[in-house]
Design an enzyme around this catalytic site. Structure first.
Site, mmCIF file in Angstrom:
data_model
loop_
_atom_site.group_PDB
_atom_site.id
_atom_site.type_symbol
_atom_site.label_atom_id
_atom_site.label_comp_id
_atom_site.label_asym_id
_atom_site.label_seq_id
_atom_site.Cartn_x
_atom_site.Cartn_y
_atom_site.Cartn_z
ATOM 1 C CG LEU A 33 14.543 20.225 38.444
ATOM 2 C CD1 LEU A 33 14.084 21.311 37.475
ATOM 3 C CD2 LEU A 33 14.365 18.848 37.806
ATOM 4 N N GLY A 34 18.374 20.144 41.359
ATOM 5 C CA GLY A 34 19.739 20.566 41.674
ATOM 6 C C GLY A 34 20.698 19.393 41.827
ATOM 7 C CD GLN A 35 26.637 18.906 43.673
ATOM 8 O OE1 GLN A 35 26.493 19.797 44.527
ATOM 9 N NE2 GLN A 35 27.798 18.313 43.463
ATOM 10 C CG ASP A 45 14.043 22.856 41.230
ATOM 11 O OD1 ASP A 45 14.091 24.098 41.263
ATOM 12 O OD2 ASP A 45 15.013 22.142 41.531
ATOM 13 C CB ILE A 46 11.809 27.398 40.646
ATOM 14 C CG1 ILE A 46 10.981 28.678 40.554
ATOM 15 C CG2 ILE A 46 13.076 27.461 39.831
ATOM 16 C CD1 ILE A 46 11.483 29.770 41.455
ATOM 17 C CE1 TYR A 81 23.787 27.774 51.124
ATOM 18 C CE2 TYR A 81 26.110 27.541 51.687
ATOM 19 C CZ TYR A 81 24.892 26.974 51.375
ATOM 20 O OH TYR A 81 24.771 25.610 51.308
ATOM 21 N N GLY A 96 13.694 21.604 45.382
ATOM 22 C CA GLY A 96 15.028 21.770 44.774
ATOM 23 C C GLY A 96 15.495 20.492 44.098
HETATM 24 C C1 AKB Z 1 28.836 26.062 48.596
HETATM 25 O O1 AKB Z 1 29.996 25.998 48.175
HETATM 26 O O2 AKB Z 1 28.224 27.119 48.727
HETATM 27 C C2 AKB Z 1 28.177 24.780 49.033
HETATM 28 C C3 AKB Z 1 28.307 24.527 50.496
HETATM 29 C C4 AKB Z 1 29.641 24.238 51.066
HETATM 30 O O3 AKB Z 1 27.351 24.549 51.212
HETATM 31 N N1 AKB Z 1 28.687 23.673 48.291
#
Ligand code: AKB
Length: 315
Positions: free
Chosen positions: A10-12, A34-35, A138, A8
């Site tokens: 390339l992410g934030q 990354d992908i 998530y 990951g």
């Molecule tokens: C999100 O907002 O999904 C993330 C986190 C709090 O894990 N930044």
């Protein structure tokens, strides 16, 4: 530590963690992955889909990787758009990393968790053992990730560690698909457009951290003595906690013309399900965590950096 793989990348977080690791550990090879097949990045880079165990294994074998920072994940809002993919990437991807880690006897795997493990049943200012009751896919995947980390540690003695990250504010790479993205978007839109419409209410208060503190936390935890750690992937860190309105006020003090509006959408209920502050006593005592940036210092640096970038782009 001889070779680090960052998934990951390339992410934030990855886009700032990789250069920091390369500067900090000059003799260590840091492989970004990354992908995306062919991004414009410097240093060793490999395209890896973490849901494909064979791809992951090939890279770990080729580079003789001993440490992984596993950042590849879909965030909360993106996860609600596509729960099936969020499960596959966040749980399947981590499971692959852990299985390959076990097979290749990796020294260490660092995998961030999130405040999203908490939910409406969690009281405010929770500590590590306070009830986790996520209502997003998530959050559910992050609870599983924490439990998997603890399981692989206990059963296979694999050194897996992580932090429950709050929202991260940064100016290098814009976050994508998170609920806390508004705390970054507000700065970009203020500097470029002079206005921003938040997708949450003005009184929404969430825990946040500035990127350099988040990177410092990940590296400090990665370097900690295993015997000092009482948790695997569950460490809370606390740095900032502000409402959208408080953020707007600080931005207005620096960007005169800034106009903020609030039009909550479906992300409001995600934000409402998370605690606004966290108890980080364990991180402070076990591995010496403390944040350097307060709200004003962070807002100063964000506005300054984005203004410089805007000026460069326009010149
Ligand atoms: C999100 O907002 O999904 C993330 C986190 C709090 O894990 N930044």
């Amino acid at each position: 530590m001889d070779t680090i793989l960052v998934t990951g990348a390339l992410g934030q977080i990855g886009s700032e963690l990789v250069p920091t690791l390369r500067t900090r550990y000059e003799d260590v090879e840091v492989v970004a992955s990354d992908i995306e097949p062919d991004p414009d990045v410097s240093g060793p880079y490999e395209a890896v889909d973490v849901t494909d165990r064979a791809q992951l294994e090939a890279i770990i074998e080729e580079y003789d990787v001993d440490t992984v920072f596993h950042l590849a994940a879909l965030l909360s809002a993106a996860g609600e758009q596509n729960p099936d993919r969020a499960f596959n990437v966040n749980v399947g991807g981590l499971h692959n990393v852990l299985e390959v880690g076990r097979e290749y006897k990796l020294d260490r795997i660092v995998v961030p968790s999130s405040i999203a493990v908490y939910g409406p049943a969690t009281p405010d200012n929770p500590s590590e053992r306070t009830i986790r009751s996520p209502t997003t896919m998530y959050g559910i995947t992050k609870v599983l990730a924490e439990n998997l980390g603890a399981y692989y540690h206990k059963k296979y003695n694999l050194d897996v560690r992580g932090i429950r990250l709050p929202g991260i504010v940064s100016h290098k790479t814009r976050p994508n698909g998170g609920t806390t993205d508004y705390a970054v978007d507000a700065f970009y839109e203020a500097v470029w457009e002079g206005e921003y419409t938040y997708f949450i209410r003005e009184d929404t208060r969430l825990p946040m951290v500035y990127m350099s503190d988040a990177i410092d936390a990940l590296i400090t935890l990665a370097e900690a003595e295993e015997s000092d750690l009482q948790y695997q992937c569950e460490y809370n860190i606390s740095a900032l906690s502000f409402t959208a309105k408080e953020l707007s006020k600080r931005i207005e003090e620096r960007v005169d013309e800034f106009q903020a509006r609030y039009e909550p959408d479906e992300r409001q209920s995600i934000a409402d399900s998370w605690p606004s502050t966290l108890d980080d006593t364990a991180a402070r005592s076990d591995w010496g965590w403390s944040a350097e940036y307060d709200l004003d210092k962070m807002v100063d640096e964000m506005v300054h950096s984005l203004r410089q970038r805007a000026e460069r782009a326009l010149s």
